[in-house]
Design an enzyme around this catalytic site. Structure first.
Site, PDB file in Angstrom:
ATOM      1  N   THR A 208       7.871  12.574   1.392  1.00 44.42           N
ATOM      2  CA  THR A 208       6.543  13.066   1.107  1.00 44.42           C
ATOM      3  C   THR A 208       6.226  13.923   2.314  1.00 44.42           C
ATOM      4  O   THR A 208       6.935  13.850   3.304  1.00 44.42           O
ATOM      5  CB  THR A 208       5.608  11.831   1.015  1.00 44.42           C
TER       6      THR A 208
ATOM      7  N   THR B 219       3.735  14.962  -2.690  1.00 34.49           N
ATOM      8  CA  THR B 219       5.057  14.351  -2.776  1.00 34.49           C
ATOM      9  C   THR B 219       5.705  14.567  -4.131  1.00 34.49           C
ATOM     10  O   THR B 219       5.010  14.849  -5.115  1.00 34.49           O
ATOM     11  CB  THR B 219       4.927  12.826  -2.535  1.00 34.49           C
TER      12      THR B 219
ATOM     13  N   ARG C  63      -2.793  13.578  -8.299  1.00 36.88           N
ATOM     14  CA  ARG C  63      -1.660  12.687  -8.545  1.00 36.88           C
ATOM     15  C   ARG C  63      -1.104  12.950  -9.955  1.00 36.88           C
ATOM     16  O   ARG C  63      -1.883  13.220 -10.881  1.00 36.88           O
ATOM     17  CB  ARG C  63      -2.176  11.254  -8.446  1.00 36.88           C
TER      18      ARG C  63
HETATM   19  O1  DON Z   1       2.728   7.765  -3.614  1.00 37.36           O
HETATM   20  C1  DON Z   1       3.421   7.034  -2.916  1.00 37.36           C
HETATM   21  O2  DON Z   1       2.977   6.090  -2.292  1.00 37.36           O
HETATM   22  C2  DON Z   1       4.909   7.334  -2.803  1.00 37.36           C
HETATM   23  N1  DON Z   1       5.358   8.040  -3.957  1.00 37.36           N
HETATM   24  C3  DON Z   1       5.124   8.136  -1.559  1.00 37.36           C
HETATM   25  C4  DON Z   1       6.560   8.386  -1.285  1.00 37.36           C
HETATM   26  C5  DON Z   1       6.861   8.699   0.120  1.00 37.36           C
HETATM   27  O3  DON Z   1       5.996   8.718   0.960  1.00 37.36           O
HETATM   28  C6  DON Z   1       8.264   8.921   0.479  1.00 37.36           C
HETATM   29  N2  DON Z   1       8.349   9.408   1.833  1.00 37.36           N
HETATM   30  N3  DON Z   1       8.902   9.110   2.753  1.00 37.36           N
END
Ligand code: DON
Length: 579
Positions: free
Chosen positions: A391, A409, A114
């Site tokens: 993502t 993502t 992350r």
């Molecule tokens: O880490 C997370 O929970 C978000 N940044 C994820 C973003 C995401 O899944 C967008 N997709 N549709």
């Protein structure tokens, strides 16, 4: 249109890709149809299975398995390929989580790559002069970017668990960037949709639009020379190229020029972490999923614990009764998320208590089996904290007993919309996943508290939930999804569809989904629930809202020595392919 297509420079490429894809589709679909004898069938394989959101990534990863590589080699190859062919979510400028299960070692580990807040980040960096959270800054400026973790995370996975070199894993991505690939309708539509954001920055505009500003259309060849050069440098110089070499210098210069915070020291200090997954059980199956800084695994297990106390299989798939109980359990879990969850390197998360059966039993007592409890009357559980819009997910299984479940993502589609000048890749806008101000929702409507406030070098809270379900010592289901706040509930439903409702994995992935996240107090549903089910839910007090499709869950189920791949039809480019 057809003539134009075949007049393209890359016509051989197009023909080859189409050919291979069609063969894969027809062979696997035919075989699957025979095996399952029904329409919504998964793709079978015996020696390996790859399911990703883009057919070219599925292809590059499958080739690795074909040559004798393992699931980790294939996963890293797929991830680098996606960074080229699916820039809306595939990335080297973002971060993510990878779960790896080894049947031989009988263990499951999680790699946390992350992004981190830069060392100069501060708690109120997104508040304007009136003290209000400024989402424009937290989403679309250079301040939106966290220190990227993808390259370090993928390199770690390969070094610790892979068998091929970084050079080998990056090489298909270099080829796809250098020689280009044929634009699909989804690729073209995405860039049209986000034109306003992507044309703000010169460095981005010149990559994603033609010189005269016009669009890349389906059938066009899309080449990325700067990205190819960056990937080539990574292949030649290793992971330090990204964090200390020319690529780092370009990223830091981009920051300095536009008021961003990431320094060379931030880049040099970035390290991924191997963590123990969250573990729970559901009706005899072992569930492994992502621990903090993701909230995904904790709440997935928490919701399953609550639901295990009900005869869900008897209530039936997507019946009003089942949906009611799921929604009530979801509300309680998301309320806890808003208060208790954050990066465990910085805050104490009452993890053991949140995933305990005892706590689930107490939560179950708060659920009225007939009537919806208004979210306004629900608050996060009082637990002792001192106890110790894109993502992409892919799932890969090999013949050596390894399974990889990876979600990564740059947060929104195309992240911050900012390409690093000269390096050709997009920066994430993951800083928006912190709570800019306690109680103010982020882009997914998620409320965060003190536990997720901005602090230097901290990881922002995520919902990403790469998950592996085991049956005894064997890998059983490998799954995960994008979808922001909906990731946890999407993953939950595929697990329940398989375990509770006995649906085959493709039907489990395809079936209409529901979602509740406590606030706002609405039961979100996809198209496809029956009108009488909706009516009962409304009569029980649910504020039902039908909205766009949720998630894109790429899954593999392993049963009786066969691997069954299921790509989510919610993504037109997704493909499952097996060996
Ligand atoms: O880490 C997370 O929970 C978000 N940044 C994820 C973003 C995401 O899944 C967008 N997709 N549709």
């Amino acid at each position: 249109m057809e003539r134009k297509f075949f007049e393209q420079k890359g016509r051989w490429w197009a023909a080859a890709i189409l050919g291979v894809t069609l063969i894969l589709f027809s062979v696997t679909a035919y075989a699957a149809a025979i095996i399952e004898g029904e329409r919504m069938t998964p793709v079978p394989g015996k020696e390996g299975m790859v399911v990703t959101s883009h057919f070219l990534a599925t292809e590059t990863a499958l080739e690795v398995l074909q040559k004798g590589g393992n699931a980790i080699d294939a996963a890293v190859t797929a991830a680098f390929s996606l960074a080229v062919i699916q820039p809306r979510s595939g990335n080297i400028g973002g971060g993510g989580f990878m779960l790896i299960s080894s049947e031989k070692r009988n263990d499951v580990i999680a790699i946390d790559y992350r992004e981190k807040a830069p060392s100069q980040a501060s708690v109120d960096m997104f508040l304007n002069q009136e003290g209000k959270a400024d989402s424009e800054v937290s989403r679309y400026s250079h301040l939106a970017a966290g220190v990227p973790g993808t390259v370090a995370g993928l390199a770690m996975a390969l070094a610790e668990y892979g068998t091929i070199s970084l050079q080998e894993a990056v090489s298909p991505a270099i080829r796809l960037a250098e020689e280009g690939f044929i634009v699909t309708p989804r690729f073209s539509d995405g860039l049209k949709e986000k034109e306003k954001i992507l044309k703000r920055w010169d460095s981005t505009r010149k990559i994603f639009y033609k010189v005269d500003g016009s669009y890349y259309e389906p059938g066009d060849l899309f080449v990325q020379k700067d990205l190819a050069a960056t990937l080539r440098r990574i292949a030649e110089n290793g992971v330090q190229e990204f964090y200390e070499g020319k690529t780092a210098a370009l990223l830091v210069a981009e920051m300095a020029k536009h008021g961003g915070l990431i320094t060379l020291a931030d880049m040099q200090n970035y390290t991924p972490v191997i963590r123990m997954p969250v573990h729970g059980t559901y009706r005899g199956y072992d569930i492994y999923s992502m621990p903090p800084p993701s909230s995904g695994g904790v709440h997935l297990v928490q919701i399953l614990n609550i639901l295990e106390g009900y005869p869900i299989p008897d209530h039936g798939h997507n019946s009003a009764k089942t949906i009611h109980l799921m929604a009530e359990a979801m509300k309680l879990a998301y309320a806890d998320r808003s208060f208790h969850l954050g990066d465990e390197d910085f805050v104490k998360v009452p993890l053991k208590r949140l995933v305990s059966r005892e706590y689930a039993t107490s939560l179950r007592q708060r659920i009225d089996p007939e009537k919806a409890t208004p979210s306004s009357t629900i608050s996060p559980g009082k637990l002792n904290p001192c106890e110790s819009n894109e993502t992409t997910h892919f799932s890969i299984v090999d013949k050596f007993g390894n399974a990889v479940s990876n979600t990564y993502t740059i947060n929104f589609s195309y992240g911050s919309g900012i390409v690093v000048e000269g390096a050709g890749f997009l920066l994430n806008n993951e800083m928006d996943d912190f709570s800019a101000k306690p109680g103010v929702p982020n882009a997914y409507g998620l409320i965060g508290g003190e536990a997720n406030r901005i602090e230097p070098n901290k990881r922002m809270l995520s919902s990403m939930s790469p998950t592996i379900v085991k049956q005894g010592e064997r890998n059983y289901l490998v799954t995960g999804s994008p979808g922001g706040s909906r990731i946890i509930t999407t993953t939950l439903q595929v697990i329940m569809n398989v375990i509770d409702h006995g649906l085959n994995v493709q039907s489990s992935v395809t079936a209409p989904r529901i979602h509740h996240q406590w606030l706002p107090d609405e039961l979100r549903i996809e198209e496809g629930l029956s009108p009488d089910t909706i009516k009962i839910l409304q009569n029980n007090g649910h504020n039902v809202k039908q909205e766009a499709a949720m998630g894109a869950i790429q899954s593999v189920l392993i049963k009786n020595g066969m691997m069954y791949g299921a790509a989510d039809p919610r993504r037109s480019t997704a493909l499952a392919a097996g060996l």
